[in-house]
Scaffold this motif. Structure first.
Motif, PDB file in Angstrom:
ATOM      1  N   ARG A   8       0.852  -1.193   0.000  1.00  0.00           N
ATOM      2  CA  ARG A   8       0.000   0.000   0.000  1.00  0.00           C
ATOM      3  C   ARG A   8       0.888   1.244   0.000  1.00  0.00           C
ATOM      4  O   ARG A   8       1.858   1.313   0.756  1.00  0.00           O
ATOM      5  N   CYS A   9       0.549   2.211  -0.826  1.00  0.00           N
ATOM      6  CA  CYS A   9       1.292   3.468  -0.890  1.00  0.00           C
ATOM      7  C   CYS A   9       0.410   4.605  -0.384  1.00  0.00           C
ATOM      8  O   CYS A   9      -0.788   4.658  -0.684  1.00  0.00           O
ATOM      9  N   VAL A  10       1.008   5.494   0.373  1.00  0.00           N
ATOM     10  CA  VAL A  10       0.309   6.635   0.944  1.00  0.00           C
ATOM     11  C   VAL A  10       0.949   7.919   0.424  1.00  0.00           C
ATOM     12  O   VAL A  10       2.172   8.086   0.526  1.00  0.00           O
ATOM     13  N   ALA A  11       0.157   8.795  -0.154  1.00  0.00           N
ATOM     14  CA  ALA A  11       0.659  10.093  -0.614  1.00  0.00           C
ATOM     15  C   ALA A  11       0.586  11.086   0.544  1.00  0.00           C
ATOM     16  O   ALA A  11      -0.486  11.305   1.120  1.00  0.00           O
ATOM     17  N   VAL A  12       1.723  11.665   0.895  1.00  0.00           N
ATOM     18  CA  VAL A  12       1.797  12.638   1.982  1.00  0.00           C
ATOM     19  C   VAL A  12       2.019  14.019   1.372  1.00  0.00           C
ATOM     20  O   VAL A  12       2.961  14.212   0.602  1.00  0.00           O
ATOM     21  N   ALA A  13       1.157  14.965   1.684  1.00  0.00           N
ATOM     22  CA  ALA A  13       1.276  16.315   1.131  1.00  0.00           C
ATOM     23  C   ALA A  13       0.942  17.342   2.202  1.00  0.00           C
ATOM     24  O   ALA A  13       0.051  17.128   3.019  1.00  0.00           O
ATOM     25  N   VAL A  14       1.681  18.442   2.204  1.00  0.00           N
ATOM     26  CA  VAL A  14       1.457  19.533   3.158  1.00  0.00           C
ATOM     27  C   VAL A  14       1.028  20.765   2.381  1.00  0.00           C
ATOM     28  O   VAL A  14       1.695  21.176   1.426  1.00  0.00           O
ATOM     29  N   ALA A  15      -0.097  21.345   2.763  1.00  0.00           N
ATOM     30  CA  ALA A  15      -0.616  22.527   2.071  1.00  0.00           C
ATOM     31  C   ALA A  15       0.372  23.681   2.168  1.00  0.00           C
ATOM     32  O   ALA A  15       1.038  23.868   3.193  1.00  0.00           O
ATOM     33  N   ARG A  16       0.460  24.438   1.112  1.00  0.00           N
ATOM     34  CA  ARG A  16       1.358  25.592   1.057  1.00  0.00           C
ATOM     35  C   ARG A  16       0.652  26.822   1.623  1.00  0.00           C
ATOM     36  O   ARG A  16      -0.514  27.069   1.345  1.00  0.00           O
ATOM     37  N   CYS A  17       1.372  27.594   2.449  1.00  0.00           N
ATOM     38  CA  CYS A  17       0.848  28.863   2.981  1.00  0.00           C
ATOM     39  C   CYS A  17      -0.276  28.685   4.000  1.00  0.00           C
ATOM     40  O   CYS A  17      -0.998  29.645   4.274  1.00  0.00           O
TER      41      CYS A  17
END
Length: 223
Positions: free
Chosen positions: A86-95
């Motif tokens: 299983r792959c998990v996409a990790v993203a942090v919102a900008r600003c």
């Protein structure tokens, strides 16, 4: 951010999971615990927990987990060994930043290299800088800036009164060398005291005013 990796088969092994790509700085993979139960087979689950730092804006990374059953399981001897990825996409919102309990604008601003007046100006919905803010409230810690043709990180910094280091703090995916792709969105916190009041763009005139807008916006989406 939190993500869970679990295996559905009984006796699944997640003691030393294989992970494609490094974990984000500060991420913690918790110990194995009971997971979902399928018939007579009890699963095993582990949880990945991560709280982004103040300089992780714009961060994106995929983390993949492999869960596998041991060759022999006394609990599910009638099931063959198998594996799940299983792959998990990790993203942090900008600003953007989610306030923690009892955080106020005055104490938060220095963590992003701002003063409270700058931080307040980025949040028009806050009618007063001393208004009580609630835990989990999402506020802006800068403005989204869409790069134009031939703009660079250094050039944007000079124009807006920001050092490259400040831009990197707000955009974890920036690099100093090379031009910014037209239309690329980055987070900026302009400083009116040190920014350029006039630039080369102030005197430019385009025969076709839509040219610059097309360069910034990029090609139209296919139908």
């Amino acid at each position: 951010a939190a993500a869970a990796a679990a295996a559905a088969a009984g006796g699944s092994h997640l003691g030393s999971p294989r992970m494609d790509g490094l974990l984000p700085t500060g991420a913690v993979l918790g110990p194995a615990g009971p997971g979902a139960v399928a018939g007579r087979c009890a699963g095993v689950a582990r949880t990945l927990q991560w709280r982004p730092s103040y300089s992780h804006g714009g961060f994106q990374q995929a983390v993949c987990f492999e869960a596998s059953s041991p060759p022999v399981s006394s609990r599910c001897a009638d099931l063959p060994p198998h594996r799940t990825v299983r792959c998990v996409a990790v993203a942090v919102a900008r600003c953007r930043y989610a306030l923690q309990r009892e955080e106020q604008l005055q104490e938060l601003a220095p963590r992003f290299g701002l003063d409270w007046m700058q931080l307040w100006s980025f949040n028009a919905d806050l009618g007063h800088p001393d208004y009580f803010v609630y835990t989990g409230q999402v506020i802006n810690v800068g403005r989204l800036y869409r790069a134009g043709p031939r703009e660079t990180v250094e050039g944007v910094g000079l124009r807006l009164g920001m050092s490259p280091a400040r831009l990197f703090d707000l955009n974890s995916d920036l690099y100093l060398d090379g031009e910014l792709r037209p239309g690329r969105v980055i987070c900026v916190a302009p400083d009116s005291c040190t920014g350029q009041a006039q630039t080369a763009y102030s005197t430019l005139r385009y025969r076709d005013p839509s040219f610059l807008l097309q360069q910034i916006a990029g090609p139209p989406a296919p139908h």
